[in-house]
Design a protein around this motif. Structure first.
Motif, PDB file in Angstrom:
ATOM      1  N   MET A   1      40.968  88.486  79.109  1.00  0.00           N
ATOM      2  CA  MET A   1      42.223  88.851  79.708  1.00  0.00           C
ATOM      3  C   MET A   1      42.515  87.864  80.835  1.00  0.00           C
ATOM      4  N   ALA A   2      43.575  87.127  80.706  1.00  0.00           N
ATOM      5  CA  ALA A   2      43.923  86.110  81.693  1.00  0.00           C
ATOM      6  C   ALA A   2      44.637  86.739  82.884  1.00  0.00           C
ATOM      7  N   PHE A   3      44.390  86.183  84.043  1.00  0.00           N
ATOM      8  CA  PHE A   3      45.049  86.642  85.251  1.00  0.00           C
ATOM      9  C   PHE A   3      46.409  85.990  85.372  1.00  0.00           C
ATOM     10  N   GLU A   4      47.404  86.754  85.775  1.00  0.00           N
ATOM     11  CA  GLU A   4      48.738  86.213  85.981  1.00  0.00           C
ATOM     12  C   GLU A   4      49.107  86.389  87.443  1.00  0.00           C
ATOM     13  N   LEU A   5      49.282  85.287  88.130  1.00  0.00           N
ATOM     14  CA  LEU A   5      49.652  85.316  89.534  1.00  0.00           C
ATOM     15  C   LEU A   5      51.109  85.739  89.659  1.00  0.00           C
ATOM     16  N   PRO A   6      51.407  86.722  90.527  1.00  0.00           N
ATOM     17  CA  PRO A   6      52.806  87.144  90.671  1.00  0.00           C
ATOM     18  C   PRO A   6      53.640  86.042  91.316  1.00  0.00           C
ATOM     19  N   LYS A   7      54.908  86.035  90.984  1.00  0.00           N
ATOM     20  CA  LYS A   7      55.811  85.052  91.567  1.00  0.00           C
ATOM     21  C   LYS A   7      56.032  85.380  93.040  1.00  0.00           C
ATOM     22  N   LEU A   8      56.278  84.342  93.820  1.00  0.00           N
ATOM     23  CA  LEU A   8      56.612  84.545  95.226  1.00  0.00           C
ATOM     24  C   LEU A   8      57.975  85.222  95.314  1.00  0.00           C
ATOM     25  N   PRO A   9      58.207  86.032  96.356  1.00  0.00           N
ATOM     26  CA  PRO A   9      59.506  86.700  96.483  1.00  0.00           C
ATOM     27  C   PRO A   9      60.598  85.749  96.984  1.00  0.00           C
ATOM     28  N   TYR A  10      60.295  84.460  97.013  1.00  0.00           N
ATOM     29  CA  TYR A  10      61.244  83.442  97.431  1.00  0.00           C
ATOM     30  C   TYR A  10      60.886  82.151  96.717  1.00  0.00           C
ATOM     31  N   GLY A  11      61.781  81.198  96.739  1.00  0.00           N
ATOM     32  CA  GLY A  11      61.561  79.931  96.050  1.00  0.00           C
ATOM     33  C   GLY A  11      60.554  79.041  96.760  1.00  0.00           C
ATOM     34  N   ASN A  12      60.002  78.095  96.027  1.00  0.00           N
ATOM     35  CA  ASN A  12      59.047  77.152  96.614  1.00  0.00           C
ATOM     36  C   ASN A  12      59.689  76.278  97.690  1.00  0.00           C
ATOM     37  N   ASP A  13      61.006  76.222  97.719  1.00  0.00           N
ATOM     38  CA  ASP A  13      61.693  75.402  98.716  1.00  0.00           C
ATOM     39  C   ASP A  13      62.133  76.201  99.941  1.00  0.00           C
ATOM     40  N   ALA A  14      61.830  77.493  99.998  1.00  0.00           N
ATOM     41  CA  ALA A  14      62.315  78.365 101.067  1.00  0.00           C
ATOM     42  C   ALA A  14      61.749  78.025 102.443  1.00  0.00           C
ATOM     43  N   LEU A  15      60.617  77.399 102.501  1.00  0.00           N
ATOM     44  CA  LEU A  15      59.996  77.104 103.795  1.00  0.00           C
ATOM     45  C   LEU A  15      60.203  75.662 104.258  1.00  0.00           C
ATOM     46  N   GLU A  16      61.033  74.927 103.510  1.00  0.00           N
ATOM     47  CA  GLU A  16      61.332  73.562 103.940  1.00  0.00           C
ATOM     48  C   GLU A  16      62.135  73.600 105.227  1.00  0.00           C
ATOM     49  N   PRO A  17      61.976  72.748 106.145  1.00  0.00           N
ATOM     50  CA  PRO A  17      61.208  71.515 106.140  1.00  0.00           C
ATOM     51  C   PRO A  17      59.759  71.694 106.600  1.00  0.00           C
ATOM     52  N   TYR A  18      59.342  72.917 106.873  1.00  0.00           N
ATOM     53  CA  TYR A  18      57.987  73.141 107.393  1.00  0.00           C
ATOM     54  C   TYR A  18      56.907  72.948 106.333  1.00  0.00           C
ATOM     55  N   ILE A  19      57.180  73.450 105.129  1.00  0.00           N
ATOM     56  CA  ILE A  19      56.254  73.279 104.010  1.00  0.00           C
ATOM     57  C   ILE A  19      57.073  72.804 102.821  1.00  0.00           C
ATOM     58  N   ASP A  20      56.708  71.661 102.260  1.00  0.00           N
ATOM     59  CA  ASP A  20      57.496  71.103 101.162  1.00  0.00           C
ATOM     60  C   ASP A  20      57.200  71.813  99.834  1.00  0.00           C
ATOM     61  N   VAL A  21      58.069  71.572  98.868  1.00  0.00           N
ATOM     62  CA  VAL A  21      57.997  72.228  97.562  1.00  0.00           C
ATOM     63  C   VAL A  21      56.665  71.965  96.871  1.00  0.00           C
ATOM     64  N   GLU A  22      56.208  70.726  96.884  1.00  0.00           N
ATOM     65  CA  GLU A  22      54.939  70.382  96.223  1.00  0.00           C
ATOM     66  C   GLU A  22      53.766  71.142  96.826  1.00  0.00           C
ATOM     67  N   THR A  23      53.740  71.243  98.149  1.00  0.00           N
ATOM     68  CA  THR A  23      52.649  71.949  98.827  1.00  0.00           C
ATOM     69  C   THR A  23      52.674  73.429  98.474  1.00  0.00           C
ATOM     70  N   MET A  24      53.854  74.047  98.485  1.00  0.00           N
ATOM     71  CA  MET A  24      53.971  75.470  98.123  1.00  0.00           C
ATOM     72  C   MET A  24      53.480  75.694  96.696  1.00  0.00           C
ATOM     73  N   HIS A  25      53.898  74.841  95.791  1.00  0.00           N
ATOM     74  CA  HIS A  25      53.481  74.964  94.393  1.00  0.00           C
ATOM     75  C   HIS A  25      51.965  74.837  94.281  1.00  0.00           C
ATOM     76  N   LEU A  26      51.416  73.840  94.910  1.00  0.00           N
ATOM     77  CA  LEU A  26      49.977  73.595  94.853  1.00  0.00           C
ATOM     78  C   LEU A  26      49.189  74.777  95.412  1.00  0.00           C
ATOM     79  N   HIS A  27      49.571  75.260  96.576  1.00  0.00           N
ATOM     80  CA  HIS A  27      48.817  76.328  97.227  1.00  0.00           C
ATOM     81  C   HIS A  27      48.935  77.648  96.487  1.00  0.00           C
ATOM     82  N   HIS A  28      50.145  78.024  96.134  1.00  0.00           N
ATOM     83  CA  HIS A  28      50.328  79.325  95.491  1.00  0.00           C
ATOM     84  C   HIS A  28      49.823  79.329  94.060  1.00  0.00           C
ATOM     85  N   GLU A  29      50.255  78.398  93.276  1.00  0.00           N
ATOM     86  CA  GLU A  29      49.971  78.448  91.852  1.00  0.00           C
ATOM     87  C   GLU A  29      48.641  77.832  91.454  1.00  0.00           C
TER      88      GLU A  29
END
Length: 127
Positions: A1-29
C-alpha cells in the motif's frame, strides 16, 4: 500500500519571495513524503491506516487542525514509540497518540526531516 502525501492547502508559489516554488516542491513532495513512507514501510505498512483513523476523527469531530500537521505528528509518534520490537497497535496507539497530542498543547512540530523549520497545527490563510 503506497503512501499518498496530501496536497498543501495552498500553491507551491504561495510563500514567494520567501520560499521559491522549487524549494516548496522539493521539501513537501520529496523530503516529507520520503520520511513518512519510510516509517510506513518499517511498520509493516500500518502507518497509513493509522493516519486515516486520525483524519477520520478530525473529520467527524469537525476539528480545525491541519491534516499535514496531524500526519507528520503521527509519523513522528510512530517513529518515536513503535520500534521494531513494539509494532503499531491501532487501539492502544491511537489512545497514546491523542494523549501525547493533548500533552504537547498543539505546539508547533519541529520538521522531523530538518528541512523547513516548524509545522503549524492550524490552517492559516496565505495571501
Amino acid at each position: 500500500m503506497a503512501f499518498e502525501l496530501p496536497k498543501l492547502p495552498y500553491g507551491n508559489d504561495a510563500l514567494e519571495p520567501y520560499i521559491d516554488v522549487e524549494t516548496m516542491h522539493l521539501h513537501h513532495e520529496k523530503h516529507h513524503n520520503t520520511y513518512v513512507t519510510n516509517i510506513n514501510i518499517s511498520n509493516d505498512f500500518k502507518l497509513k491506516p493509522f493516519i486515516r483513523f486520525i483524519k477520520a476523527w478530525k473529520y467527524y469531530n469537525n476539528v480545525d487542525l491541519a491534516s499535514f500537521y496531524l500526519e507528520m505528528r503521527a509519523a513522528k509518534y510512530v517513529e518515536s514509540y513503535c520500534s521494531s520490537n513494539s509494532k503499531l497497535d491501532y487501539l492502544v496507539d491511537l489512545l497514546y497518540f491523542f494523549k501525547e497530542l493533548k500533552s504537547v498543547g498543539l505546539s508547533q512540530l519541529q520538521d522531523p526531516t530538518g528541512v523547513v523549520g516548524y509545522i503549524s497545527p492550524c490552517n492559516t490563510e496565505i495571501k
